[in-house]
Structures are given as C-alpha cells and as structure tokens.
Motif scaffolding. Structure first.
Motif, PDB file in Angstrom:
ATOM      1  N   VAL A 245      -4.393  12.317 -26.851  1.00 36.47           N
ATOM      2  CA  VAL A 245      -3.076  12.330 -26.366  1.00 36.47           C
ATOM      3  C   VAL A 245      -2.536  11.565 -27.822  1.00 36.47           C
ATOM      4  CG1 VAL A 245      -1.225  11.792 -25.104  1.00 36.47           C
ATOM      5  CG2 VAL A 245      -3.463  12.445 -24.034  1.00 36.47           C
ATOM      6  N   LEU A 246      -1.633  12.346 -28.477  1.00 36.05           N
ATOM      7  CA  LEU A 246      -1.012  11.314 -29.714  1.00 36.05           C
ATOM      8  C   LEU A 246      -0.003  10.564 -29.357  1.00 36.05           C
ATOM      9  CD1 LEU A 246      -0.580  14.500 -32.212  1.00 36.05           C
ATOM     10  CD2 LEU A 246      -2.389  12.779 -32.114  1.00 36.05           C
ATOM     11  N   SER A 247       0.759  10.761 -28.068  1.00 34.21           N
ATOM     12  CA  SER A 247       2.038   9.860 -27.637  1.00 34.21           C
ATOM     13  C   SER A 247       1.482   8.438 -27.285  1.00 34.21           C
ATOM     14  CB  SER A 247       2.543  10.658 -26.463  1.00 34.21           C
ATOM     15  OG  SER A 247       1.487  10.676 -25.533  1.00 34.21           O
ATOM     16  N   ASP A 248       0.156   8.296 -27.063  1.00 38.94           N
ATOM     17  CA  ASP A 248      -0.369   7.050 -26.684  1.00 38.94           C
ATOM     18  C   ASP A 248      -1.565   6.449 -27.040  1.00 38.94           C
ATOM     19  OD1 ASP A 248      -2.014   8.591 -24.978  1.00 38.94           O
ATOM     20  OD2 ASP A 248      -1.117   7.763 -22.978  1.00 38.94           O
ATOM     21  N   GLY A 249      -1.956   7.663 -28.040  1.00 36.86           N
ATOM     22  CA  GLY A 249      -3.245   7.201 -28.668  1.00 36.86           C
ATOM     23  C   GLY A 249      -4.410   7.256 -27.879  1.00 36.86           C
ATOM     24  N   THR A 250      -4.669   7.990 -26.694  1.00 36.54           N
ATOM     25  CA  THR A 250      -5.935   7.931 -25.790  1.00 36.54           C
ATOM     26  C   THR A 250      -6.895   9.064 -26.053  1.00 36.54           C
ATOM     27  OG1 THR A 250      -4.602   8.837 -24.058  1.00 36.54           O
ATOM     28  CG2 THR A 250      -4.558   6.588 -24.077  1.00 36.54           C
ATOM     29  N   ILE A 251      -7.926   8.632 -25.647  1.00 34.06           N
ATOM     30  CA  ILE A 251      -9.122   9.976 -25.782  1.00 34.06           C
ATOM     31  C   ILE A 251      -9.775   9.690 -24.445  1.00 34.06           C
ATOM     32  CG2 ILE A 251     -11.328  10.946 -26.950  1.00 34.06           C
ATOM     33  CD1 ILE A 251     -10.200   8.730 -29.470  1.00 34.06           C
ATOM     34  N   THR A 252     -10.067  10.867 -23.688  1.00 35.86           N
ATOM     35  CA  THR A 252     -10.677  10.942 -22.340  1.00 35.86           C
ATOM     36  C   THR A 252     -11.867  12.002 -22.547  1.00 35.86           C
ATOM     37  OG1 THR A 252      -8.607  10.268 -21.544  1.00 35.86           O
ATOM     38  CG2 THR A 252     -10.460  11.151 -20.233  1.00 35.86           C
ATOM     39  N   THR A 253     -13.090  11.783 -22.035  1.00 34.40           N
ATOM     40  CA  THR A 253     -14.056  12.681 -21.798  1.00 34.40           C
ATOM     41  C   THR A 253     -14.781  12.504 -20.491  1.00 34.40           C
ATOM     42  OG1 THR A 253     -15.909  13.658 -22.822  1.00 34.40           O
ATOM     43  CG2 THR A 253     -15.758  11.494 -22.983  1.00 34.40           C
ATOM     44  N   ASP A 254     -15.478  13.558 -20.029  1.00 38.31           N
ATOM     45  CA  ASP A 254     -16.517  13.309 -18.801  1.00 38.31           C
ATOM     46  C   ASP A 254     -17.830  13.459 -19.151  1.00 38.31           C
ATOM     47  OD1 ASP A 254     -14.188  13.210 -17.178  1.00 38.31           O
ATOM     48  OD2 ASP A 254     -14.106  15.538 -16.592  1.00 38.31           O
ATOM     49  N   ILE A 255     -18.752  12.901 -18.702  1.00 39.56           N
ATOM     50  CA  ILE A 255     -19.986  12.582 -18.743  1.00 39.56           C
ATOM     51  C   ILE A 255     -20.830  12.941 -17.586  1.00 39.56           C
ATOM     52  CG2 ILE A 255     -22.006  11.316 -19.696  1.00 39.56           C
ATOM     53  CD1 ILE A 255     -20.108  10.292 -21.800  1.00 39.56           C
ATOM     54  N   MET A 256     -21.697  13.854 -17.366  1.00 40.42           N
ATOM     55  CA  MET A 256     -22.363  14.036 -16.468  1.00 40.42           C
ATOM     56  C   MET A 256     -23.831  13.551 -16.089  1.00 40.42           C
ATOM     57  SD  MET A 256     -23.029  17.883 -14.883  1.00 40.42           S
ATOM     58  CE  MET A 256     -21.389  18.264 -14.714  1.00 40.42           C
ATOM     59  N   ASN A 257     -24.213  13.004 -14.988  1.00 39.28           N
ATOM     60  CA  ASN A 257     -25.480  12.462 -15.024  1.00 39.28           C
ATOM     61  C   ASN A 257     -26.246  13.545 -13.914  1.00 39.28           C
ATOM     62  OD1 ASN A 257     -25.032   9.177 -15.367  1.00 39.28           O
ATOM     63  ND2 ASN A 257     -27.305   9.963 -15.873  1.00 39.28           N
ATOM     64  N   TYR A 258     -27.507  13.684 -14.350  1.00 40.73           N
ATOM     65  CA  TYR A 258     -28.302  14.624 -13.510  1.00 40.73           C
ATOM     66  C   TYR A 258     -29.322  13.885 -12.614  1.00 40.73           C
ATOM     67  CZ  TYR A 258     -26.544  18.201 -16.864  1.00 40.73           C
ATOM     68  OH  TYR A 258     -25.799  19.124 -17.200  1.00 40.73           O
ATOM     69  N   SER A 259     -29.549  14.240 -11.366  1.00 38.45           N
ATOM     70  CA  SER A 259     -30.409  13.682 -10.603  1.00 38.45           C
ATOM     71  C   SER A 259     -31.867  13.607 -11.028  1.00 38.45           C
ATOM     72  CB  SER A 259     -30.571  14.433  -9.118  1.00 38.45           C
ATOM     73  OG  SER A 259     -30.686  15.623  -9.116  1.00 38.45           O
TER      74      SER A 259
END
Length: 517
Positions: free
Chosen positions: A463-477
């Motif tokens: 997001v350029l307007s606030d300089g944020t980066i977001t991602t999801d990381i999955m764990n496997y059983s």
C-alpha cells in the motif's frame, strides 16, 4: 582640460549592477528605462543625481540633478570632503573641486567607487521624509513582458533603487545608471538560493548504491541520515559591508538532530565553527525540532559573490517515525546593501526533503486459512559490509499471537525465519525476499517485494499511501501422509496393526517348531 578628458571614462565607471543593452536615442529629452527579466512584486524608483549637456552621447558641464535639494547636495559634498579637497597636485593643478563636477571626476578616476557612492546616495533617500519635493519617477510593471519601465526627463545619471520588494523572498538593490537615451537593462539576481538534499543508502548493497542530492530517501529506524543544505550567494554580495545568513531547518518528531555532526564549507573549504553558531530547540507540543545555523557576518569568512555555502549534518530516524518524515528548510539573508549593519532580512521559499520507512506484517494461518497462534518469527536483513544477515530486533512470539509486524524498515534484502513452531506443525523453510521502493518529490511511487532475479513475488500486498506490506504464511501440520479423516480410517489402521502382529507370532512359532525337530 583635465576634467573634459575624464568625462568619457566616467560613463563606464558609474554603470554598475545591471548590464546595459545598446541604447537608442530618443527624439526629445524624455527617456524610458526598461528593466527586463523581472518578477512581479518589486517597485523601482529613479532619482536624478547628475545632469549635464548632452552631445553625441557625452555629458559635459556636470551639475547636481533635481533629486538632491541644496541641503542634501551640501551633505554629499561634505561626506566626500577628504576627496574633494581642492588641494594642488605637483603640476600645480587643483585636485577635485568641491562640486558636482569634481565629484563626478573623482568617480571617473576611481577615487570613489560607484558601488559605494550608490549605497551612500540610496541611504540619503531612505532618510528623506515622505512628501518631500525630491524629483522621483516610479516604475510600472508589464506582466506579459516581464518588465518594469520608468520614464525620466533629462539626460544624466540616475540612482535606480528598489523601494518596494516582495514581502519575503526579495532584496533591495541600488545602482547608478547613465541615461543618454532610451535604455534597456537586465535585472540582476541578488537573492540567494537554497537547495536541501538527503543521501539515500541501500545497506544491503555495496557503496555504489549510495546516492546524494535527492529530495527523498528511505531508511531503517536507528539509521543516521545525512542531510545537506546548499546556499548560493547573490551576485551582488560584494555590495554588502555586513551580511547575515541563517539556515533554518525544521525536523519532524521522527528525526533526532545530531548537533555535533554539523559542518560548514564555503566553496569546498571547511569553515571554523567560530564563524557560526548551531542551535536547536525541540517543541514540547508536537516534538518538532527547529535548527538554526547562523552567520552573524558572513563577510568575515572567505565567501565571495556567488559562493556556495554548504551545511551538512546527520539526524537519526527514531522510534517515533511514521512511514513519511518531512524536513523543511529556508534561508534568512540580508537583503539591503545600503544598510551598513545588514539589518533587514528576507527569506527564501521553503525546500523540503522526505524520508520514508516501511512496515511488514506477516499473518500466520493453517491449511484451512484460519489464524494460527503460537508461532514466533525473526526477521533478518542482509548487511553488505559484514556479508551476513543481521536480526531486525528480537524474535516476535506469543501463545495468542498470529500476526507479526516489523516497523521502520528500509529497502533491501531480507530473510524471514520461523524461530518458534506451533505444536503439531512443521517448521517452515526460511523465506528470502527484497523490498524495492521508488520515490520522488516527496511521493512514494512504487513499493514491491521481489526475488533475487527482480521478479515480483505473489502473495504480498503493498500500500503506497502508508508504506505497508502484508502477506499470509501457512503452516502445515506434522503429519507426513495426507489424512482423509473419519472412523473407517481409524478401524483400518487398527485391523492392519493386528494382522501384522499375528503374522509375526506365526512366523516365530513355526521357526521354534522346526528347531525342536
């Protein structure tokens, strides 16, 4: 005669500050002075100082003009009494006589400089009370042409003075101009300029990635940021007996000024700190810091006309920093060479730099995209100097924590490691990535997460307007085989185990019976 021989040279000696174009003679004794390359907000006033008989472009029989009354004429002659002594030289000729002609001759000979004379005469007119009977002509401005014009009557020498300047970013000038016809001149810049820049460093790359003279940059919290203020002095700086120059710089609360880092150079030569003072005040209301670097009299240094005065310093990006920290600066400068103490001042427009810092958020989820608590992550950044990854703070972990955020990040090369794994789940492999940012003129124009080949990695939201980066990381059983679930599977596992055990018992029994025989 001696006087007549020197009148021609006087014409050149008295012209200063503005460059004169080719003059076209008017048909009568009314002449127009046109000042080109001018900006709106000034007012020029012309005062007739000397008049004379005009013949083929040469003035003779010099007398005082109408602008100086008898009292002021006497003051002028008295001021220059040491030059207009009337003493006889070795040839038996009298030195400069105490008259307008004698004064003009002394100017032509360089015994009195044109700059000093213009400043002195200008000072006289600042002391003349409003409503006096002095003859003066005021300019008019043509916005389309960008010119001022003044109509004057009578050939002679005129004092041209700025009597009105723009409210903040202007400067007064005064000069003597010969008028023997219509004259066009080019306004000479006499206002200093300021350029504020910031270095931009990618500490995950080699030093070639460092760039200077930027209006924006990005940094990690804790980094010391190099700023530069460059002032270029006016071309008429030499007209000032005293010149005050003050750098004003205001930093937002996310920047901490490092006062011992300030250094000054003039035309590349470092200046001793005894010539200037450095002060800073932090506001209790909004946390901004106002910094001033003050030269009470720049003429005491090596500065000359058009010199560059460079102030460099560092400020640390602190933990109050938001994704965009702005930093404004302007110059305060002496703007009236007619004042001996450099009293009145003007101000340049503000010049701004912007420092960006970014935020990364990792959301931990399971195979069904549900939030997964209990993990712990450590973020590392590659350091080009040590050739190693360095932890960005401590591990972030918590039994009830499924979202992990790192603030105050620069662009560069990163590695994300799961340093605490939720019970029953496999530890994920390290994730390596690069944050790449572009910005200009105080605006973040691009923010991406890419791989080592520069290809954008899917799954990241920037997001350029606030300089944020977001991602999801999955764990496997922890199960290594896929599970179909249900009771039938459980029974299958139990029955299978019994059959295996029974087969083993049968095999052992047969072997014993064979040995008994």
């Amino acid at each position: 005669m001696r006087k007549m021989k020197k009148l021609v040279s006087m014409m050149m000696a008295l012209v200063m500050v503005m460059a004169m174009s080719v003059t076209a003679f008017a048909a009568d004794d009314t002449y127009t002075i046109t000042i080109n390359n001018s900006t709106e907000g000034y007012e020029y006033t012309a005062y007739q100082i000397f008049v004379g008989d005009l013949s083929e472009g040469v003035l003779s029989n010099i007398e005082f003009g109408d602008a100086l009354g008898d009292e002021k004429q006497a003051d002028v002659l008295e001021n220059y009494a040491s030059v207009l002594s009337g003493d006889y030289d070795e040839d038996g000729e009298a030195d400069y006589e105490s008259s307008a002609a004698g004064l003009a001759e002394a100017l032509a000979d360089g015994k009195i400089t044109a700059a000093e004379f213009a400043a002195y005469i200008a000072d006289i007119f600042t002391l003349i009370a409003a409503g006096s009977t002095t003859v003066e002509e005021v300019s008019t401005y043509d916005a389309d042409a960008g010119t001022y014009t003044i109509s004057v009557t009578g050939a002679g020498y005129y004092l041209i003075e700025n009597t009105v300047i723009p409210e903040k970013d202007g400067a007064y000038t005064s000069y003597i101009l010969q008028v023997v016809g219509d004259v066009e001149v080019n306004a000479k810049s006499d206002i200093p300029s300021l350029d504020k820049t910031v270095d931009d460093i990618n500490d995950s790359a080699d030093t070639s990635a460092t760039t200077s003279e930027n209006d924006s940059a990005d940094y990690d919290i804790g980094d010391a940021i190099s700023f530069t203020l460059t002032a270029t002095l006016p071309t008429n700086y030499g007209d000032y007996e005293t010149y005050q120059l003050i750098f004003h710089d205001t930093m937002s609360d996310g920047l901490t000024f490092n006062s011992d880092s300030a250094k000054v150079t003039i035309d590349g030569t470092e200046i001793n700190s005894s010539f200037y003072t450095v002060d800073s005040v932090t506001s209790e209301e909004d946390g901004t810091t106002s910094v001033t670097i003050t030269f009470s009299d720049l003429t005491e240094t090596v500065a000359v006309a058009s010199s560059t005065v460079v102030v460099s310093y560092t400020a640390t990006l602190n933990d109050k920093a938001s994704y965009m920290e702005e930093n404004d600066a302007y110059l305060e400068y002496s703007n009236n060479p007619n004042e001996k103490d450099g009293g009145t001042t003007g101000e340049t427009p503000d010049d701004k730099t912007t420092v960006f810092t970014f935020e990364l958020t990792v959301n931990k989820i399971d195979e069904e995209n549900n939030a997964l608590n209990g993990a712990g992550f450590t973020l590392y950044k590659y350091d080009a100097d040590t050739k190693e990854y360095v932890a960005v703070g401590s591990e972030i972990t918590g039994d009830d924590l499924s979202s992990f955020t790192w603030s105050g990040l620069d662009d560069g090369q990163y590695k994300l490691s799961e340093t605490t794994t939720p019970a029953g789940y496999n530890t994920m492999e390290d994730v390596e990535f690069y944050i790449v940012a572009e910005h200009t003129e105080g605006e973040l124009t691009s923010l991406k997460v890419v791989d080592a080949d520069g290809n954008e990695i899917e799954g990241y939201t920037e997001v350029l307007s606030d300089g944020t980066i977001t991602t999801d990381i999955m764990n496997y059983s922890g199960s290594t085989l896929p599970s179909t679930g249900g009771m039938g599977t459980t029974i299958f596992y139990v029955v299978g185990s019994i059959l295996v055990i029974g087969a083993a018992v049968l095999l052992i029994t047969r072997r014993r019976m064979g040995n008994a025989e």
